[in-house]
Motif scaffolding. Structure first.
Motif, short mmCIF file in Angstrom:
data_model
loop_
_atom_site.label_atom_id
_atom_site.label_comp_id
_atom_site.label_asym_id
_atom_site.label_seq_id
_atom_site.Cartn_x
_atom_site.Cartn_y
_atom_site.Cartn_z
N ARG A 162 0.91 -1.04 0.04
CA ARG A 162 0.10 -0.16 -0.02
C ARG A 162 0.82 1.48 -0.04
NH1 ARG A 162 -4.22 -1.16 3.66
NH2 ARG A 162 -5.36 -1.89 2.02
N ARG A 163 2.05 1.20 0.81
CA ARG A 163 2.72 2.39 0.90
C ARG A 163 3.39 2.64 -0.56
NH1 ARG A 163 4.15 0.66 6.31
NH2 ARG A 163 5.60 -0.43 5.28
N ALA A 164 3.95 1.35 -1.12
CA ALA A 164 4.68 1.77 -2.35
C ALA A 164 3.89 2.16 -3.75
CB ALA A 164 5.32 0.40 -2.81
N LEU A 165 2.75 1.44 -3.65
CA LEU A 165 1.67 1.98 -4.65
C LEU A 165 1.23 3.48 -4.12
CD1 LEU A 165 -0.63 -1.24 -4.62
CD2 LEU A 165 1.08 -0.21 -6.49
N PHE A 166 1.04 3.90 -3.06
CA PHE A 166 0.97 5.13 -2.88
C PHE A 166 1.70 6.30 -3.32
CE2 PHE A 166 0.64 8.97 -0.04
CZ PHE A 166 -0.50 9.40 -0.36
N ALA A 167 2.90 5.80 -2.98
CA ALA A 167 4.28 6.67 -3.30
C ALA A 167 4.20 6.84 -4.99
CB ALA A 167 5.43 5.99 -3.04
N ALA A 168 3.60 5.73 -5.64
CA ALA A 168 3.67 5.86 -7.08
C ALA A 168 2.51 6.22 -7.78
CB ALA A 168 3.93 4.43 -7.58
N GLY A 169 1.30 6.85 -6.67
CA GLY A 169 0.29 7.55 -7.13
C GLY A 169 -0.97 6.40 -7.43
N VAL A 170 -0.75 5.15 -6.96
CA VAL A 170 -1.63 4.13 -7.39
C VAL A 170 -2.38 3.68 -6.02
CG1 VAL A 170 -2.04 1.90 -8.01
CG2 VAL A 170 -0.37 3.28 -9.27
N VAL A 171 -3.81 3.54 -6.16
CA VAL A 171 -4.63 3.03 -4.63
C VAL A 171 -5.48 1.84 -5.27
CG1 VAL A 171 -6.31 3.79 -3.17
CG2 VAL A 171 -4.51 5.42 -3.83
N LEU A 172 -5.06 0.79 -4.41
CA LEU A 172 -5.97 -0.47 -4.70
C LEU A 172 -6.89 -0.29 -3.57
CD1 LEU A 172 -3.48 -3.09 -5.77
CD2 LEU A 172 -4.90 -1.87 -7.33
N PRO A 173 -7.94 -0.02 -3.71
CA PRO A 173 -8.95 0.25 -2.64
C PRO A 173 -9.52 -1.05 -1.78
CG PRO A 173 -10.10 0.65 -4.64
CD PRO A 173 -8.99 0.44 -4.90
N SER A 174 -9.07 -2.25 -2.36
CA SER A 174 -9.76 -3.50 -1.78
C SER A 174 -8.64 -4.29 -1.19
CB SER A 174 -10.62 -4.33 -2.85
OG SER A 174 -11.75 -3.59 -3.31
N LEU A 175 -7.44 -3.78 -1.41
CA LEU A 175 -6.27 -4.54 -0.95
C LEU A 175 -6.40 -4.84 0.52
CD1 LEU A 175 -3.13 -5.33 -1.44
CD2 LEU A 175 -2.48 -3.04 -0.93
N ARG A 176 -6.19 -6.20 0.55
CA ARG A 176 -6.44 -6.79 2.28
C ARG A 176 -5.88 -8.07 2.29
NH1 ARG A 176 -9.91 -9.18 -0.22
NH2 ARG A 176 -11.80 -10.15 -0.04
N VAL A 177 -5.61 -8.62 3.55
CA VAL A 177 -5.44 -9.84 3.92
C VAL A 177 -6.66 -10.67 3.52
CG1 VAL A 177 -4.68 -11.57 5.65
CG2 VAL A 177 -3.64 -9.41 5.24
N GLU A 178 -6.54 -11.97 2.84
CA GLU A 178 -7.99 -12.49 2.46
C GLU A 178 -8.18 -13.74 3.46
OE1 GLU A 178 -8.20 -15.38 -1.35
OE2 GLU A 178 -8.99 -13.13 -1.93
N GLY A 179 -6.84 -14.15 4.08
CA GLY A 179 -7.04 -15.19 4.87
C GLY A 179 -6.30 -16.59 4.67
#
Length: 143
Positions: free
Chosen positions: A90-107
């Motif tokens: 999430r930090r790396a994508l944010f630094a690149a200007g990309v947001v994946l809103p559903s990024l999460r631990v699935e189980g």
């Protein structure tokens, strides 16, 4: 009836030449010009030699072949490691200007592996992410 070693090599050379032709035709059908030829047998087996390829041709070949098949993932990862991985991505994508809103631990899966769900994203975001990954892969191959 015995076959001499030279006759055996000739048969293997012939097989290699036919395989090289088949490979070249299959690649050409996908718009790829890859110079190949039958090579000298190795260990009594037919071989095909691929000539040196320009960087762009290799990238197109990798794209044409697609990603390697997925392997069954066994579960040695912990949920904490998965949470750390989500935060890191999430930090790396944010630094690149990309947001994946559903990024999460699935189980955990049936094999015990902990998976991270990248989730849904708009096509524009996916195109940007694909371009970034491709640039990084090219830079990694050069370095």
């Amino acid at each position: 009836m015995s076959v001499s070693p030279e006759e055996s090599r000739e048969v293997a050379r012939g097989i290699g030449a036919r395989l090289a032709g088949e490979l070249q035709a299959a690649l050409a059908a996908r718009g790829l010009h890859v110079p190949v030829r039958g090579g000298e047998p190795v260990g009594g087996r037919a071989c095909v030699e691929v000539q040196p390829l320009p960087y762009e041709t290799v990238l197109r070949l990798v794209d044409a072949l697609g990603p390697p098949p997925l392997r069954c993932v066994r579960g040695d990862d912990s949920e904490q490691e998965a949470e750390d991985a989500v935060r890191s991505l999430r930090r790396a994508l944010f630094a690149a200007g990309v947001v994946l809103p559903s990024l999460r631990v699935e189980g955990r899966t049936a094999t015990g592996a902990v998976l991270v769900a990248l989730g849904g994203a708009p096509p524009r975001t996916v195109h940007r992410l694909a371009a970034m990954v491709a640039r990084g892969a090219r830079a990694g191959r050069r370095g």
